[in-house]
Design an enzyme around this catalytic site. Structure first.
Site, PDB file in Angstrom:
ATOM      1  N   ASP A  62      25.266  71.595  29.855  1.00  0.00           N
ATOM      2  CA  ASP A  62      25.865  70.892  28.734  1.00  0.00           C
ATOM      3  C   ASP A  62      26.326  71.955  27.745  1.00  0.00           C
ATOM      4  OD1 ASP A  62      26.740  68.921  27.019  1.00  0.00           O
ATOM      5  OD2 ASP A  62      24.890  67.770  27.095  1.00  0.00           O
ATOM      6  N   TRP A  63      27.275  71.588  26.890  1.00  0.00           N
ATOM      7  CA  TRP A  63      27.931  72.589  26.051  1.00  0.00           C
ATOM      8  C   TRP A  63      26.939  73.218  25.065  1.00  0.00           C
ATOM      9  CZ3 TRP A  63      30.492  71.561  29.853  1.00  0.00           C
ATOM     10  CH2 TRP A  63      31.841  71.816  30.022  1.00  0.00           C
TER      11      TRP A  63
END
Length: 811
Positions: free
Chosen positions: A222-223
């Site tokens: 995930d970012w």
């Protein structure tokens, strides 16, 4: 082509670079081996692309809860194929979806972006979605692996759950999708599980996902979720996003040189990225996974179909619905969401469709006599300045000199991904919304701004604010998604134009825009407010004079969105009061609930009909008109149980204690937990009615020798009404006797049938062998004792029962 030989042709620095984002959305190319740059984009209800602006529109489909409410994996596959078509149009190779975390609690802020409280329904719908996207030659990243079921402290929370709970609930949808749809990607979550952050969780990523389930795709973070170079690489992560600064890339190459990460680990990571590139067709000399694309799909038509199929008619007393439009009834349409429909959830789900059909637009197309009143405004923030305003955006450099400018329809700027055409982002320091505004009425006007950084608000020659506006709290993503609003009152005269200006040097922009752009600011406005009581009185008066009153209520970006959890299921603003007063004035009142997840409805028993439309996508109003007039039947069934009151919900804990969120409830969430309590919910899992009635006539079970199938149940139903209809036949498995360790029953299969008036229909439902197994002593075990299959319309409305003796389960 041998991918291992391609890996051998790359030097260490190139290999490490391929595992780190070069910018917000892409990985670098490697021309020496014929590898193009790989582009990713957010979903799940539309493909945003690398830009997030209205001038780059996308098809906007209904929310994931709406898709799950269709109970139709094949329809989900069609949705996936459309999204692949959109991705190809925008040059996207990887769609960052679907979200298959569970509805552990109705307070989960990202509830609308997940499918269901049930792992089987979630897994089957998710498998259909993934298969459809990959049918179109585009990859998915099934997310968020795993236990990212709430938003509070999501970057740092450590979820503690025993292995049985993980296996039977939270891992189960991922397992179904991996085995049925063979996804090309998985996204690792922000959170930790039992002490290890997911981007470094070797036992879950390498052990269960890869070794046990056979997943052969890539795992992307995930970012900003990747925290440690060595632990992430050894823990199974392949790609750290976003770039250009990540713990992989140069840091990973150095870790190899230092002996902290074996180069063969990096080689395996690169090979998985090359396999992904080959599958999506950006690796020269390797045939893509899909060479013949599906037939083109009309996005607007599918958006409308999914919305209609997802709408859940919760109740319909005196058979008020459907309405007969040919009799030209007078319709009072009430509520802020009727004019400004909320078509999608906030955060990663946001896209900009080319056209939105609001309920007001849709109903005016089919009813000649529609009167609209606001009644109650659910918004807690002012809408962007727009009516009677002539606005422009202006980009300024560090000296205040204009770099570029352009017109604005309303007082809101969203430059996410890229700056507008003609703007040199390296020169931009400040962005301004400026122009003239002519008040409609004399009196006190309220202006507001939203934006983080150095801000300056000037109205009619008076500077109202000029200082730094900093975020509240320690979660930067939440600060962006749910920012503070600052309000100011100004007395203005009707008809006299004034100059307005909101200038912002966004936080972190003092040295110019980096390669990735994230600029968001809003200039809001509200005119002299009518008394809220007077608004409701006008709505009540309209309802009294109408043949039918339709009240649209719902949540807002401030009450339901990514980035924060909810604190209550109550509708924001005076919407409940509006419904109560309108229902008292007109017994023919229909309430349309425009929310992505459960809300309290204290007035439900006092209105003639309640229709749940979720976040219905770009065709919201057209689909609503179809259903209200009976052109189409509301086809949805609840994918999650709806409480009557917030405090009744069995699981409400979303806030960690000392950084730990314990899933102490074990496998008892959703309807599994409701069945153990004395309190009835408002509406059970699986509930929903159409415009006809059904009789359940017979059910027969036949055992199977297939390793993954317990058997099949053949069900005969009959349409006993006067209209054609669609029924979702649901099958639940239950222990024959009390079993404190297991729920009273759980979903074991489902299928849909259609039939005309008086017609019979037969459906065959496969029951997974896993449905009769429990996780014990480190493995799946057949549960002892007899079981029964219960067939019906919801978990609480079961019509037929078939006993299954112990011998049903093959050894």
């Amino acid at each position: 082509m041998d991918l291992d030989k391609l890996v051998e042709r790359l030097d260490l620095d190139t290999k490490a670079a391929l595992l780190a984002g070069q910018d917000r959305w892409s990985l670098p190319a490697a021309p020496g081996i014929g590898l193009a740059s790989l582009v990713m984009s957010d979903g799940p209800i539309g493909v945003r692309g690398t830009r997030q602006t209205p001038d780059d529109p996308s098809v906007a489909l209904p929310s994931p809860t709406a898709l799950a409410a269709c109970w139709d994996p094949e329809l989900a596959r069609q949705v996936g194929r459309l999204l692949a078509q959109e991705a190809r149009r925008k040059g996207v190779h990887v769609l960052l979806a679907p979200t298959v975390n569970l509805h552990r609690t109705p307070l989960g802020g990202r509830h609308f972006e997940c499918y269901s409280e049930d792992p089987l329904l979630t897994g089957l719908v998710g498998a259909g979605y993934v298969s459809g996207v990959q049918d179109g030659g585009v990859a998915t990243t099934v997310k968020h692996f795993v236990a990212n079921d709430s938003e509070t402290q999501r970057y740092t929370v450590d979820v503690h759950a025993d292995e049985r709970t993980l296996r039977e609930l939270y891992l189960a949808p991922f397992e179904i999708i991996v085995k049925q749809a063979r996804p090309w990607g998985v996204m690792a979550a922000y959170n930790s599980v039992n002490g290890a952050t997911m981007t470094e969780h070797g036992p879950l990523q390498n052990g269960i996902l890869r070794d046990e389930w056979g997943f052969d795709g890539f795992i992307v973070s995930d970012w900003t979720a990747t925290r440690h170079t060595e632990r992430a690489a050894k823990g199974g992560l392949d790609v750290a996003m976003p770039g250009p600064i990540t713990p992989f890339g140069r840091d990973l190459a150095q870790a190899v040189r230092d002996g902290r990460v074996p180069e063969q680990v990096v080689d395996a990571m690169v090979r998985r990225v090359l396999l992904l590139a080959a599958r999506v067709g950006i690796l020269d000399g390797v045939e893509p996974a899909v060479t013949t694309l599906p037939e083109p799909i009309d996005g607007g038509s599918l958006a409308r179909e999914v919305a209609v199929r997802s709408f859940v008619l919760l109740h319909n007393t005196v058979d008020l619905l459907p309405l007969d439009a040919t009799k030209s009834p007078m319709v009072a349409l009430l509520g802020g969401a009727a004019k400004d429909a909320r078509i999608l959830g906030g955060g990663s789900a946001v896209v900009y469709p080319q056209e939105v059909i609001s309920p007001l637009d849709g109903l005016r197309q089919v009813f000649p006599n529609v009167v609209y009143e606001l009644g109650a405004d659910p918004r807690t923030q002012l809408p962007p300045l727009g009516d009677n305003a002539d606005l422009r955006w202006i980009a300024l450099d560090g000296d205040g000199v204009e770099v570029a400018s352009g017109p604005l329809d309303q007082g809101s700027i969203r430059w996410i991904g890229e700056a507008p055409a003609g703007v040199d982002p390296k020169r931009v320091r400040t962005v301004e919304i400026a122009g003239t505004f002519t008040p409609f009425e004399t009196g006190r006007q309220t202006f507001a701004f939203i934006g983080l950084g150095q801000a300056r608000l000037e109205i009619a020659g008076t500077v109202l604010f000029e200082e730094s506006n900093m975020p509240a709290g320690d979660d930067p993503f939440t600060a962006v998604l749910n920012p503070r609003e600052r309000r100011f009152d100004v007395d203005l005269e009707a008809g006299r134009p004034v100059q307005v200006s909101f200038r912002l040097t966004p936080l972190g922009l003092e040295r110019g825009i980096n390669k990735y752009v994230w600029i968001a600011l809003t200039l809001g406005h509200s005119g002299p407010e009518a008394d809220p009581e007077r608004r409701i009185e006008r709505a009540v008066a309209a309802a009294k004079d109408a043949d039918v009153a339709v009240v649209v209520v719902g949540t807002t970006d401030q009450s339901e969105s990514e980035g924060f959890d909810r604190t209550t299921l109550a509708l924001p603003g005076p919407q409940d009061e509006l419904v109560r007063r309108v229902a008292a004035a007109n017994p023919r009142t229909v309430v349309v609930v425009n929310a992505g997840s459960p809300v309290e409805m204290p007035w439900a028993d006092d209105v003639a009909a309640v229709l749940l439309t979720w976040f219905p996508g770009q065709a919201a109003g057209a689909a609503l008109a179809d259903v209200l007039t009976g052109v189409a039947e509301p086809g949805g069934r609840l994918p999650t149980t709806w409480p009557r009151r917030t405090e009744d919900a069995p699981v409400l804990t979303v806030t960690p204690t000392d950084g730990v969120l314990s899933y102490d409830e074990g496998v008892f969430i959703g309807y599994r937990a409701w069945q153990r309590g004395d309190t009835e919910p408002a509406y059970w899992f699986g509930h929903g009615i159409g415009y006809t009635d059904w009789a359940y006539e017979s059910a027969e079970f036949e055992a199977s020798d297939e390793p993954d199938i317990l058997g099949t149940v053949t069900v005969v139903v009959r349409n006993t009404g006067i209209r054609a209809g669609r029924e979702i036949v649901q099958t639940y498995l239950a222990p024959a006797g009390p079993d404190a360790e297991r729920p009273a029953r759980w979903l074991a299969g489902f299928a849909s049938v259609t039939a005309g008036p008086g017609e019979r229909a037969t459906v065959v439902i496969a029951v997974p062998r896993r449905s009769r197994q429990v996780w014990r002593e480190g493995g799946w075990r057949d549960a002892p004792g007899g079981h029964r299959l219960e067939v019906g319309r919801s978990v609480a409305d079961r019509r037929l029962t078939v006993d299954l003796p112990d011998g049903t389960v093959a050894g």
